[in-house]
Write a protein that holds these residues in place. Structure first.
Motif, mmCIF file in Angstrom:
data_model
loop_
_atom_site.group_PDB
_atom_site.id
_atom_site.type_symbol
_atom_site.label_atom_id
_atom_site.label_comp_id
_atom_site.label_asym_id
_atom_site.label_seq_id
_atom_site.Cartn_x
_atom_site.Cartn_y
_atom_site.Cartn_z
ATOM 1 N N GLN A 10 71.777 -24.238 30.462
ATOM 2 C CA GLN A 10 72.297 -25.593 30.718
ATOM 3 C C GLN A 10 72.898 -26.176 29.436
ATOM 4 O OE1 GLN A 10 70.320 -29.085 33.022
ATOM 5 N NE2 GLN A 10 69.779 -29.340 30.870
ATOM 6 N N LYS A 11 72.188 -26.032 28.334
ATOM 7 C CA LYS A 11 72.658 -26.549 27.038
ATOM 8 C C LYS A 11 74.007 -25.940 26.663
ATOM 9 C CE LYS A 11 71.620 -26.226 22.146
ATOM 10 N NZ LYS A 11 70.883 -25.461 21.177
ATOM 11 N N ASN A 12 74.234 -24.677 27.006
ATOM 12 C CA ASN A 12 75.465 -23.984 26.638
ATOM 13 C C ASN A 12 76.540 -24.038 27.724
ATOM 14 O OD1 ASN A 12 74.895 -23.190 23.943
ATOM 15 N ND2 ASN A 12 73.387 -21.760 24.782
ATOM 16 N N GLY A 13 76.314 -24.871 28.746
ATOM 17 C CA GLY A 13 77.359 -25.164 29.718
ATOM 18 C C GLY A 13 77.539 -24.193 30.861
ATOM 19 N N TRP A 14 76.590 -23.291 31.084
ATOM 20 C CA TRP A 14 76.704 -22.342 32.194
ATOM 21 C C TRP A 14 76.691 -23.106 33.515
ATOM 22 C CZ3 TRP A 14 77.386 -17.054 31.977
ATOM 23 C CH2 TRP A 14 77.404 -16.512 30.681
ATOM 24 N N GLU A 15 77.461 -22.605 34.482
ATOM 25 C CA GLU A 15 77.515 -23.223 35.809
ATOM 26 C C GLU A 15 76.307 -22.827 36.646
ATOM 27 O OE1 GLU A 15 79.869 -25.409 36.323
ATOM 28 O OE2 GLU A 15 80.937 -24.883 34.496
ATOM 29 N N GLY A 16 75.871 -21.568 36.495
ATOM 30 C CA GLY A 16 74.750 -21.107 37.290
ATOM 31 C C GLY A 16 74.340 -19.691 36.946
ATOM 32 N N ILE A 17 73.220 -19.291 37.566
ATOM 33 C CA ILE A 17 72.670 -17.951 37.389
ATOM 34 C C ILE A 17 72.174 -17.478 38.756
ATOM 35 C CG2 ILE A 17 70.876 -16.563 36.272
ATOM 36 C CD1 ILE A 17 70.887 -18.677 33.997
ATOM 37 N N VAL A 18 72.581 -16.268 39.130
ATOM 38 C CA VAL A 18 72.110 -15.649 40.371
ATOM 39 C C VAL A 18 71.308 -14.422 39.978
ATOM 40 C CG1 VAL A 18 72.780 -14.560 42.544
ATOM 41 C CG2 VAL A 18 74.131 -16.476 41.641
ATOM 42 N N VAL A 19 70.105 -14.292 40.555
ATOM 43 C CA VAL A 19 69.197 -13.209 40.182
ATOM 44 C C VAL A 19 68.866 -12.349 41.403
ATOM 45 C CG1 VAL A 19 66.982 -12.618 39.139
ATOM 46 C CG2 VAL A 19 68.178 -14.696 38.406
ATOM 47 N N HIS A 20 69.235 -11.071 41.314
ATOM 48 C CA HIS A 20 68.786 -10.090 42.305
ATOM 49 C C HIS A 20 67.414 -9.650 41.826
ATOM 50 C CE1 HIS A 20 69.101 -5.827 44.110
ATOM 51 N NE2 HIS A 20 68.651 -6.655 45.023
ATOM 52 N N GLY A 21 66.458 -10.528 42.060
ATOM 53 C CA GLY A 21 65.097 -10.413 41.557
ATOM 54 C C GLY A 21 64.449 -11.782 41.679
ATOM 55 N N VAL A 22 63.520 -12.079 40.783
ATOM 56 C CA VAL A 22 62.752 -13.320 40.903
ATOM 57 C C VAL A 22 62.819 -14.171 39.637
ATOM 58 C CG1 VAL A 22 61.190 -12.410 42.664
ATOM 59 C CG2 VAL A 22 60.612 -12.102 40.262
ATOM 60 N N VAL A 23 62.453 -15.456 39.820
ATOM 61 C CA VAL A 23 62.430 -16.438 38.737
ATOM 62 C C VAL A 23 61.061 -17.109 38.703
ATOM 63 C CG1 VAL A 23 64.915 -16.849 38.883
ATOM 64 C CG2 VAL A 23 63.359 -18.286 40.215
ATOM 65 N N ARG A 24 60.832 -17.913 37.661
ATOM 66 C CA ARG A 24 59.583 -18.675 37.563
ATOM 67 C C ARG A 24 59.886 -20.067 37.028
ATOM 68 N NH1 ARG A 24 55.762 -16.333 32.845
ATOM 69 N NH2 ARG A 24 56.704 -17.423 31.097
ATOM 70 N N ASP A 25 58.860 -20.886 36.915
ATOM 71 C CA ASP A 25 58.995 -22.275 36.450
ATOM 72 C C ASP A 25 59.922 -23.059 37.380
ATOM 73 O OD1 ASP A 25 57.410 -21.755 34.077
ATOM 74 O OD2 ASP A 25 59.188 -20.789 33.231
ATOM 75 N N VAL A 26 59.769 -22.862 38.675
ATOM 76 C CA VAL A 26 60.709 -23.435 39.642
ATOM 77 C C VAL A 26 60.646 -24.959 39.708
ATOM 78 C CG1 VAL A 26 60.929 -21.326 40.993
ATOM 79 C CG2 VAL A 26 59.169 -22.996 41.606
ATOM 80 N N GLY A 27 59.535 -25.559 39.342
ATOM 81 C CA GLY A 27 59.468 -27.022 39.288
ATOM 82 C C GLY A 27 60.449 -27.574 38.271
ATOM 83 N N THR A 28 60.524 -26.930 37.124
ATOM 84 C CA THR A 28 61.463 -27.343 36.084
ATOM 85 C C THR A 28 62.889 -26.955 36.456
ATOM 86 O OG1 THR A 28 59.766 -27.142 34.379
ATOM 87 C CG2 THR A 28 62.051 -27.143 33.638
#
Length: 170
Positions: free
Chosen positions: A89-107
């Protein structure tokens, strides 16, 4: 007018209007980021249970870009968490798509960043500096090329070889 904010269902409209120009990724993904609609030029990364290169990539300027991470569909270790998403976010990315899993979803839900993934895992990855950046990926029999345009919303993810004119959508 900023189409990212205005359009809630971007991909169905693009598929209707540009049927011959788009490729759909037939993968069940969930939206975890603060942006449900996002798009940009695709940067690809292939890695397995090691997100070292994710940090390297999101540390770079990302305006107009979306990172697609092929984690081989592993649900064991999260390839993206709050720290890397904040950096993106700080570096201006529009988004990230993961063929896998993520964490810290509340944040993740509070960030001005599109994030889609197959699911969640609270487990962090190993750090071996392994992976391949800017390679052609095959995910669910769909070819994903570096430099493709990626469009995402809650309906799914589509790709095109060139930018699509969003002004034709109403």
């Amino acid at each position: 007018m900023d189409k990212r904010i205005e359009l809630k269902d971007l991909t169905p409209d693009l598929c209707d209007h540009y049927e011959e120009d788009v490729r759909w990724l037939p993968l069940s993904l969930h939206s975890f980021g603060g942006r449900d609609v996002f798009f940009g030029e695709t940067v690809t990364l292939r890695c397995f249970e090691d997100n070292s290169l994710v940090r390297d990539i999101v540390s770079r300027p990302g305006k107009g870009k979306v990172l697609f991470i092929d984690g081989h569909g592993s649900s064991t270790k999260a390839l993206l968490g709050d720290q890397l998403a904040l950096l993106a976010q700080k570096n201006g990315w529009e988004g990230i798509v993961v063929h896998g899993v993520v964490r810290d979803v509340g944040t993740l839900a509070t960030l001005d960043l599109g994030v889609q993934a197959m699911g969640t895992s609270p487990i962090k990855t190993v750090k071996r500096q392994t992976g391949e950046e800017n390679v052609t990926l095959t995910v669910v029999e769909t070819l994903i090329y570096p430099g493709d345009m990626l469009y995402a919303d809650r309906n799914g993810v589509i790709f095109s070889q060139k930018p699509l004119d969003l002004s034709v959508l109403s």
